[in-house]
Scaffold this active site. Sequence first.
Site, PDB file in Angstrom:
ATOM      1  NE  ARG A  20      -9.073 -12.996  74.958  1.00  0.00           N
ATOM      2  CZ  ARG A  20      -9.016 -14.270  75.328  1.00  0.00           C
ATOM      3  NH1 ARG A  20      -9.212 -14.601  76.586  1.00  0.00           N
ATOM      4  NH2 ARG A  20      -8.733 -15.210  74.453  1.00  0.00           N
ATOM      5  N   GLY A 145      -9.588 -27.684  72.419  1.00  0.00           N
ATOM      6  CA  GLY A 145     -10.150 -28.813  71.686  1.00  0.00           C
ATOM      7  C   GLY A 145      -9.802 -30.085  72.447  1.00  0.00           C
ATOM      8  CD  GLU A 160     -11.335 -26.769  68.246  1.00  0.00           C
ATOM      9  OE1 GLU A 160     -11.038 -25.739  68.873  1.00  0.00           O
ATOM     10  OE2 GLU A 160     -10.541 -27.714  68.095  1.00  0.00           O
ATOM     11  CG  ASN A 232      -5.489 -16.331  75.049  1.00  0.00           C
ATOM     12  OD1 ASN A 232      -5.059 -16.476  73.906  1.00  0.00           O
ATOM     13  ND2 ASN A 232      -5.966 -17.326  75.754  1.00  0.00           N
ATOM     14  CB  SER A 410      38.155  17.189  94.534  1.00  0.00           C
ATOM     15  OG  SER A 410      38.576  15.958  95.056  1.00  0.00           O
ATOM     16  NE  ARG A 445      42.886  26.798  93.298  1.00  0.00           N
ATOM     17  CZ  ARG A 445      43.406  25.706  93.800  1.00  0.00           C
ATOM     18  NH1 ARG A 445      42.903  24.523  93.515  1.00  0.00           N
ATOM     19  NH2 ARG A 445      44.443  25.782  94.591  1.00  0.00           N
TER      20      ARG A 445
END
Length: 483
Positions: A20, A145, A160, A232, A410, A445
């Site tokens: 499941r 059970g 059970e 489960n 920067s 630059r």
Amino acid sequence: MTERTCPLDVLILAAGQGTRMKSKLPKVLHPVAGRPMVAWAVKAAQELGARRIVVVTGHGAEKVEAALQQPGLVFARQEQQRGTGDAFLSGAGALEQPDADILVLYGDTPLLRPETLHDLLADHRERGSAMTVLTGELPDATGYGRIVRDASGNVERIVEQKDASDSEKKIGEFNSGVYVFDSQAPELARRIGNDNASGEYYLTDLLGLYRDSGKPVRAFKLADTDEVLGANDRAGLAELENIMRARINAGHLKNGVSIPAPDSVYIEDSVTIGRDVTIEPGVILRGQTRIADEVTVGAYSVVTDSVLETGVNVKPHSVLEGAQVGSGSDVGPFARLRPGTVLGEGVHIGNFVETKNARLDAGVKAGHLAYLGDVTIGQETNVGAGTIVANFDGVNKHQSTVGAGVFIGSNSTIIAPRSVGDAAFIAAGSAVHDDVPEGAMAVARGKQRNIEGWSRRYWGGLKEKVAVKLPWLAGWLEQNKGQ
Ligand code: UD1
Ligand code: CA
């Protein structure tokens, strides 16, 4: 009665399929709070000081065994899943010597506390029982059970669900599936048959076999039935996760950690947290994370396998993985520290800064929008907004070194492998493709050129459109017509 002090062997039943879950992963490997369910059972067995721990595997046995590999663990295969009695027998052969108490656990009930198991064992030993079954009481125990007791209240049988009569179905006391047996159990279990509604070998039949041999069987009742909840399906798994999360968070709250919205905070049990720490809403703390005193982890941050030293302030929406953050540092909001990040004391990492394999010494500041990868940066260096360490040339990664007291203007790019000396100064917008000596200023630059009157000519050529779309600019053009 004096407590028996024989060794403890633990059998963990983990061969079942768990269809499941609808998963490729065997059911017992689905994690709760970051640890596979079956590993919780192993951990509890270890905390009880078990002499031998046997895990019975079947469905996905290779995966389960690989996930659990650790010294001292023994695996036993159950080739066909013919019931819990058969699973028990498959594992019993791997028990060391026939002189121990045998504790049976399931691989899919991770919430059982070692303290509860300790109490169960103590009860079993103090009362000199041959078998003790851990039970719980529910208003409706459908599916489990049931514990059938005789007129004097002694445990008589476990029936059970499938085999129960209408009146037995009304019994609220149920079998958790956890038992302690004396060392005779493997021998008795060979007599278990499969003459029942499922045609399976029921481990619960041991109860009758013990009684028939005249040995005392008792039940030990759980205070909190949540402890034996199993998963489960995925909904069940989520429920276990919720309970475990609440339990872990309650422990931290008790130890002096502030968690104003504990329902939203997810902390794996491997994480350690000091005092006067605040964990804000939505935080996730995983793996081998260690948090020292007086740390704040801001809202919606995710911290994995990281160390936060005293007084660290992680601001909201930060993601840290495999990072070490020195005391008094602040990180974020929206920072990403990746593996190999080591920050010294009082480092400042601001928004949209990413680091990877980067050592930033004490007092380094990287306040905004940077990528710092494969680099060491000396103390008090200022990393300007938009700095990129270009560490990748398309094929290889390269390492760079930036000294102490450097000012990186920067929007600079440091093209690795590069070395920038102490107290150097890098002009904003530089693409640094040569090493920079100590104390030097690097400008890398194009030189600026101003072209006079350019705007008037350009916009003047688009006059009609400017008049419609950019009225302020149209006015400016009108005023500056003659120039
Ligand atoms: C079992 C008990 C039931 C109890 C319930 C509690 C029996 C006959 N019944 O029922 O009384 O209330 O647990 O949850 O024991 N497993 C194997 N091999 C097998 C079958 C099972 O390793 O052949 C393992 C499963 O992986 C699981 C555990 O045993 O960890 C229990 O099996 P499960 O089928 O869930 O038992 P139940 O029928 O629920
Ligand atoms: Ca079950």
